[in-house]
Motif scaffolding. Structure first.
Motif, PDB file in Angstrom:
ATOM      1  N   UNK A 180     -42.125 -18.387 -23.654  1.00  0.00           N
ATOM      2  CA  UNK A 180     -42.344 -17.006 -24.104  1.00  0.00           C
ATOM      3  C   UNK A 180     -41.007 -16.296 -24.321  1.00  0.00           C
ATOM      4  N   UNK A 181     -40.015 -16.586 -23.464  1.00  0.00           N
ATOM      5  CA  UNK A 181     -38.681 -15.984 -23.626  1.00  0.00           C
ATOM      6  C   UNK A 181     -38.051 -16.472 -24.935  1.00  0.00           C
ATOM      7  N   UNK A 182     -38.150 -17.775 -25.196  1.00  0.00           N
ATOM      8  CA  UNK A 182     -37.556 -18.341 -26.417  1.00  0.00           C
ATOM      9  C   UNK A 182     -38.164 -17.668 -27.653  1.00  0.00           C
ATOM     10  N   UNK A 183     -39.475 -17.482 -27.647  1.00  0.00           N
ATOM     11  CA  UNK A 183     -40.139 -16.839 -28.789  1.00  0.00           C
ATOM     12  C   UNK A 183     -39.707 -15.379 -28.929  1.00  0.00           C
ATOM     13  N   UNK A 217     -26.059 -13.272 -19.110  1.00  0.00           N
ATOM     14  CA  UNK A 217     -26.649 -14.313 -18.266  1.00  0.00           C
ATOM     15  C   UNK A 217     -27.818 -13.666 -17.528  1.00  0.00           C
ATOM     16  N   UNK A 218     -28.987 -14.282 -17.623  1.00  0.00           N
ATOM     17  CA  UNK A 218     -30.170 -13.756 -16.927  1.00  0.00           C
ATOM     18  C   UNK A 218     -30.782 -14.915 -16.137  1.00  0.00           C
ATOM     19  N   UNK A 252     -46.842 -14.420 -19.309  1.00  0.00           N
ATOM     20  CA  UNK A 252     -45.461 -14.840 -19.568  1.00  0.00           C
ATOM     21  C   UNK A 252     -44.740 -13.887 -20.525  1.00  0.00           C
ATOM     22  N   UNK A 253     -45.477 -13.342 -21.484  1.00  0.00           N
ATOM     23  CA  UNK A 253     -44.864 -12.434 -22.481  1.00  0.00           C
ATOM     24  C   UNK A 253     -44.358 -11.157 -21.815  1.00  0.00           C
ATOM     25  N   UNK A 254     -44.998 -10.764 -20.707  1.00  0.00           N
ATOM     26  CA  UNK A 254     -44.572  -9.526 -20.036  1.00  0.00           C
ATOM     27  C   UNK A 254     -43.240  -9.731 -19.302  1.00  0.00           C
ATOM     28  N   UNK A 255     -42.975 -10.954 -18.872  1.00  0.00           N
ATOM     29  CA  UNK A 255     -41.658 -11.272 -18.302  1.00  0.00           C
ATOM     30  C   UNK A 255     -40.648 -11.421 -19.447  1.00  0.00           C
ATOM     31  N   UNK A 256     -41.086 -12.076 -20.516  1.00  0.00           N
ATOM     32  CA  UNK A 256     -40.187 -12.333 -21.653  1.00  0.00           C
ATOM     33  C   UNK A 256     -39.650 -11.033 -22.243  1.00  0.00           C
ATOM     34  N   UNK A 257     -40.492  -9.998 -22.293  1.00  0.00           N
ATOM     35  CA  UNK A 257     -40.040  -8.717 -22.866  1.00  0.00           C
ATOM     36  C   UNK A 257     -38.890  -8.123 -22.051  1.00  0.00           C
ATOM     37  N   UNK A 258     -38.937  -8.297 -20.741  1.00  0.00           N
ATOM     38  CA  UNK A 258     -37.869  -7.756 -19.885  1.00  0.00           C
ATOM     39  C   UNK A 258     -36.596  -8.600 -20.055  1.00  0.00           C
ATOM     40  N   UNK A 259     -36.751  -9.900 -20.150  1.00  0.00           N
ATOM     41  CA  UNK A 259     -35.574 -10.765 -20.371  1.00  0.00           C
ATOM     42  C   UNK A 259     -34.947 -10.428 -21.730  1.00  0.00           C
ATOM     43  N   UNK A 260     -35.793 -10.237 -22.750  1.00  0.00           N
ATOM     44  CA  UNK A 260     -35.272  -9.891 -24.080  1.00  0.00           C
ATOM     45  C   UNK A 260     -34.468  -8.592 -24.016  1.00  0.00           C
ATOM     46  N   UNK A 261     -34.980  -7.626 -23.265  1.00  0.00           N
ATOM     47  CA  UNK A 261     -34.242  -6.360 -23.098  1.00  0.00           C
ATOM     48  C   UNK A 261     -32.865  -6.636 -22.473  1.00  0.00           C
ATOM     49  N   UNK A 299     -29.308  -3.230 -26.123  1.00  0.00           N
ATOM     50  CA  UNK A 299     -29.811  -2.055 -25.396  1.00  0.00           C
ATOM     51  C   UNK A 299     -29.458  -2.106 -23.907  1.00  0.00           C
ATOM     52  N   UNK A 300     -29.152  -3.304 -23.392  1.00  0.00           N
ATOM     53  CA  UNK A 300     -28.852  -3.444 -21.955  1.00  0.00           C
ATOM     54  C   UNK A 300     -27.352  -3.628 -21.718  1.00  0.00           C
ATOM     55  N   UNK A 301     -26.525  -3.083 -22.621  1.00  0.00           N
ATOM     56  CA  UNK A 301     -25.087  -3.357 -22.554  1.00  0.00           C
ATOM     57  C   UNK A 301     -24.419  -2.816 -21.281  1.00  0.00           C
ATOM     58  N   UNK A 302     -25.050  -1.824 -20.617  1.00  0.00           N
ATOM     59  CA  UNK A 302     -24.446  -1.248 -19.392  1.00  0.00           C
ATOM     60  C   UNK A 302     -25.275  -1.601 -18.147  1.00  0.00           C
TER      61      UNK A 302
END
Ligand code: NDP
Length: 254
Positions: free
Chosen positions: A27-30, A147-148, A223-232, A237-240
């Motif tokens: 799900x993260x890869x997608x 890195x996540x 799985x998609x609900x975890x993937x959305x947070x990893x994508x963030x 948008x998560x530069x800081x």
């Protein structure tokens, strides 16, 4: 205050996602390819599941780079060799999602040495085996990076029957927080997500029945609900955001 540089659009930056043949990693890869990142998928072997995930990600990729690597994350030498030859051929990764993991639940009194070693070897030593060879190439590329690590709510709260798994997942959080300090000046952020009970092959029906009443949202996560947070966390948008742990667990961590 120094000027804030304008956000760059997500270009063809490549992210390795370990354990992306199934479940959360797939799900993260997608999610990442849909957000405009190149993706390196990974599994233990070129299984039908990994072939299928590769085809699904390629179907969304347009001209973004997508490929797959296979190695056992517990095998330090095999991991290093596969990763460094890929970096040599295709350049350093922009990001790494350390997701490959396993559980072997048993109350501690009955836990075998194999159950302890398998879980620590995969979930914690796997972090060293994958991330350590990739750090210098990322730093040398001078593009910053992400890195996540996929930890677990067990690593935050502890959980009965998961002394091995909770130790490994808590270890991942400590590793991320320390590496975040080491890499901050290079513009490389390091964060962890801590999922609760997510609908994948890893979770057996009996465990979920027992745990559902404890989850404020009264349901398992997808799985998609975890993937959305990893994508963030991987995105601009998560530069800081660095040295953080984000729980994705329907409120169970309380
Ligand atoms: P799955 O069992 O669905 O998938 C596990 C993935 O990890 C597969 O791609 C598998 O590859 C890979 N993998 C496992 N062991 C190795 C190894 N030794 N070498 C290489 N690859 C390996 O698990 P989930 O998607 O549920 O879990 C993904 C991550 O999320 C794990 O770290 C897990 O601990 C964590 N997590 C999961 C939760 C859940 O409720 N599901 C909750 C909290 C955290 P292959 O197909 O080749 O075997």
């Amino acid at each position: 205050m120094p000027p804030i540089s304008p956000k760059k659009p997500a270009g063809p930056r490549t992210v390795l996602v370990t354990g992306s043949s199934r479940g959360i990693g797939r799900a993260v890869a997608l999610a990442l390819v849909r957000a405009g990142f190149g993706v390196v998928l990974h599994g233990r072997s070129m299984s039908p599941a990994l072939e299928d995930a590769l085809a699904a990600v390629r179907a969304e990729a347009d001209d973004l780079p997508v490929r797959a690597l296979t190695f056992d994350v517990t095998d330090r030498e095999a991991a290093k060799e596969a990763l460094l030859s890929d970096v040599e051929a295709n350049g350093a990764y922009w990001g790494i999602v350390v997701n490959a993991g396993r559980a072997a639940d048993e109350t501690f009194a009955g836990m075998t040495p194999e159950q302890w070693d398998d879980v620590i070897g995969t979930d914690l030593n796997g972090f060293y085996n994958v991330v350590q060879p990739l750090v210098l190439p990322m730093v040398r590329a001078r593009r910053g990076g992400r890195i996540v690590a996929v930890s677990s709510i067990s690593g935050v709260m502890g959980n009965r029957g998961q002394v091995n798994y909770a130790a490994a997942k808590a270890g991942l959080i400590g590793a991320c927080k320390s590496l975040a300090i080491e890499l901050a000046s290079r513009g490389i952020t390091v964060n962890a997500v801590a999922p609760g009970l997510i609908e994948t092959d890893m979770v057996d029906e009996h465990i979920s029945e027992h745990a559902l009443p404890l989850i404020p949202m009264k349901r398992m996560g997808r799985p998609e609900e975890v993937a959305d947070v990893v994508r963030f966390l991987v995105s601009d948008d998560a530069s800081y955001v660095t040295r953080s742990v984000i729980e994705v667990d329907g409120g169970i961590h309380g």
